[in-house]
Design a protein around this motif. Sequence first.
Motif, short mmCIF file in Angstrom:
data_model
loop_
_atom_site.label_atom_id
_atom_site.label_comp_id
_atom_site.label_asym_id
_atom_site.label_seq_id
_atom_site.Cartn_x
_atom_site.Cartn_y
_atom_site.Cartn_z
N GLN A 352 96.09 44.59 3.16
CA GLN A 352 95.17 44.48 2.04
C GLN A 352 94.16 43.37 2.33
O GLN A 352 94.52 42.27 2.74
CB GLN A 352 95.92 44.19 0.74
CG GLN A 352 95.02 44.21 -0.48
CD GLN A 352 95.80 44.14 -1.77
OE1 GLN A 352 97.02 44.03 -1.74
NE2 GLN A 352 95.13 44.18 -2.90
N GLY A 356 89.69 43.93 -3.13
CA GLY A 356 90.24 45.25 -3.37
C GLY A 356 90.15 46.21 -2.22
O GLY A 356 90.44 47.40 -2.38
N TYR A 357 89.76 45.75 -1.05
CA TYR A 357 89.65 46.62 0.11
C TYR A 357 90.95 46.60 0.92
O TYR A 357 91.76 45.65 0.84
CB TYR A 357 88.50 46.19 1.01
CG TYR A 357 87.14 46.55 0.47
CD1 TYR A 357 86.57 47.80 0.74
CD2 TYR A 357 86.41 45.65 -0.30
CE1 TYR A 357 85.32 48.14 0.26
CE2 TYR A 357 85.17 45.98 -0.81
CZ TYR A 357 84.62 47.23 -0.52
OH TYR A 357 83.39 47.57 -1.02
N TYR A 358 91.15 47.65 1.70
CA TYR A 358 92.26 47.74 2.63
C TYR A 358 91.70 47.96 4.03
O TYR A 358 90.61 48.51 4.21
CB TYR A 358 93.20 48.90 2.26
CG TYR A 358 93.99 48.65 1.01
CD1 TYR A 358 95.31 48.18 1.07
CD2 TYR A 358 93.43 48.87 -0.24
CE1 TYR A 358 96.04 47.95 -0.09
CE2 TYR A 358 94.15 48.65 -1.40
CZ TYR A 358 95.45 48.19 -1.32
OH TYR A 358 96.17 47.96 -2.47
N GLU A 359 92.47 47.54 5.03
CA GLU A 359 92.08 47.73 6.41
C GLU A 359 93.20 48.43 7.16
O GLU A 359 94.37 48.04 7.06
CB GLU A 359 91.76 46.39 7.09
CG GLU A 359 90.46 45.77 6.59
CD GLU A 359 90.06 44.54 7.39
OE1 GLU A 359 88.85 44.23 7.42
OE2 GLU A 359 90.95 43.90 7.98
N TRP A 388 85.17 55.23 4.74
CA TRP A 388 85.54 54.07 5.53
C TRP A 388 84.33 53.55 6.29
O TRP A 388 83.33 54.24 6.47
CB TRP A 388 86.65 54.41 6.53
CG TRP A 388 86.35 55.60 7.39
CD1 TRP A 388 86.69 56.89 7.15
CD2 TRP A 388 85.61 55.60 8.62
NE1 TRP A 388 86.23 57.71 8.15
CE2 TRP A 388 85.57 56.95 9.07
CE3 TRP A 388 85.00 54.62 9.39
CZ2 TRP A 388 84.91 57.32 10.24
CZ3 TRP A 388 84.35 54.98 10.56
CH2 TRP A 388 84.31 56.32 10.98
N ARG A 423 87.75 49.79 7.35
CA ARG A 423 87.93 49.25 5.99
C ARG A 423 87.67 50.36 4.98
O ARG A 423 86.69 51.11 5.11
CB ARG A 423 86.98 48.08 5.76
CG ARG A 423 87.06 47.48 4.36
CD ARG A 423 86.13 46.29 4.27
NE ARG A 423 86.52 45.22 5.19
CZ ARG A 423 85.81 44.11 5.41
NH1 ARG A 423 84.65 43.95 4.76
NH2 ARG A 423 86.23 43.21 6.25
N TYR A 424 88.54 50.48 3.99
CA TYR A 424 88.38 51.49 2.94
C TYR A 424 88.83 50.90 1.60
O TYR A 424 89.43 49.83 1.54
CB TYR A 424 89.20 52.75 3.28
CG TYR A 424 90.68 52.56 3.32
CD1 TYR A 424 91.47 52.78 2.19
CD2 TYR A 424 91.32 52.13 4.49
CE1 TYR A 424 92.83 52.59 2.21
CE2 TYR A 424 92.69 51.92 4.52
CZ TYR A 424 93.46 52.16 3.39
OH TYR A 424 94.81 51.97 3.42
N ARG A 425 88.52 51.62 0.54
CA ARG A 425 88.86 51.16 -0.80
C ARG A 425 89.50 52.29 -1.57
O ARG A 425 89.03 53.44 -1.50
CB ARG A 425 87.62 50.66 -1.52
CG ARG A 425 87.90 49.98 -2.86
CD ARG A 425 86.65 49.33 -3.38
NE ARG A 425 86.92 48.53 -4.56
CZ ARG A 425 86.05 47.72 -5.14
NH1 ARG A 425 84.82 47.62 -4.64
NH2 ARG A 425 86.37 47.01 -6.21
N GLU A 428 89.20 54.04 -8.05
CA GLU A 428 89.57 53.40 -9.31
C GLU A 428 89.83 54.46 -10.38
O GLU A 428 89.16 55.48 -10.44
CB GLU A 428 88.43 52.47 -9.76
CG GLU A 428 88.16 51.34 -8.79
CD GLU A 428 87.03 50.43 -9.27
OE1 GLU A 428 86.45 50.76 -10.34
OE2 GLU A 428 86.74 49.45 -8.60
#
Length: 429
Positions: A352, A356-359, A388, A423-425, A428
Amino acid sequence: MSVSCRNSIRAGGLLALMMGTVASGLAQDPVEVDLVIGRGWACVTETYRVECKRTETTLDLPIDDDAVSSSVSLRSPRREVDVHGWRLASSRSHRVEPPTILTLIPGDSIRPAAQGEARDRLLVDVSVRTPGTFDLVLSYLMTNWNWEASYQMSVRGEIRNPASPISIDLEGWVELNRMGSRSFLNAQVQVVGGETSEGVGANDQLGILNLDPFSPLSDLWRPEVAPPALEHAYPIPGVSTLLPGRKSLMQLVSARRVTGQRLYGITAPDIPSDIRGPGSPMTQYLLFRNDRAIAQGRSLPPGRSVIYLGALRSSIHQEGRIRHVASDAEIRVDMGPTQDLLIKRISLGDIQSAAGYYEARWALRIDNTFPVPVEVEVNEEPPVALAWTVSGSTESYALENQRILYRMTIPGKYMESVEYTVRYRLPEL
């Protein structure tokens, strides 16, 4: 060369009586013929040098049985000849059976031709200010034409040894298939066509749903319609003679001992994501440029190809297809997979990130068992379902259509590891 003319008959009653039976002057060959041939059609443009001994004459020009009446156009490049009208007639004695042939009379509606009339002559009423010799351009569309391109390649050299020099002999032809009634002599020819879209089905299956065709929501459930293919024009070198009802074979390209380069490539769907397996073999390609030594700077149309090993063409290596190749563009010859160069994708885990982004981190392991260095190209697509962006990579890359394109040299007897991070999100709620 010239086209004979005869005095036009101006007496109304006599003209009506003799419209279909008066003898016509003999038409000579045009001085210039241009043919543009597509899938199922052709556009003919012919330049005639006409000799008019009187100020008002009727020209007798040949026209093909498959001509589209409504497309006929006549013009004088220097506006020296005034065209008053034309009509289709016949110089043949045999009868024409149904279906009915339609004839266009300028200024009138299209009417059925009389039985026994064949559409192979065009009588043109013209006038000139001063008798003499003039140019007249005739153009019209035709049906019942088609073309297909094909190629043969002979590969010289040791295919399995990347250190061996390699060269290619290339031959290419266009095959024309037509019906009609006319011969075209010394014609300048170009074919027109485009590639069909891949991965898009025809929009003719509705499935099990009973859809309202007038509802805009129904489009969401139908198969996607293939977009129109981009059309390209491909000139045929030299001049050609085309005979009616026969196939014609015209040479596109002929090249000998073109030096080729090797490239080993793979695309994302063929890369396994399994840490335990050995990996998938990469495909060997032979590369050469469509330069002036190949096709004199012309583009090459798409068509089927046959690849032979050796100059004697005694062994077919494989069959395939060449896509559209622009002038000076790269031609790739697929030589099949090689077990001496394997690749696999390994997940290095997700973390994380901020805001709020994930890698997600991935590694591409490329095992080169050849004793010499080889050039590889990997067209990678991260196995991430969300949008991404690349945030890091251990090798330089290019982004093309949401693909990560790597091109590098792998040393001999070496295991290369290329690591990258995207990187992605999460969406919501």
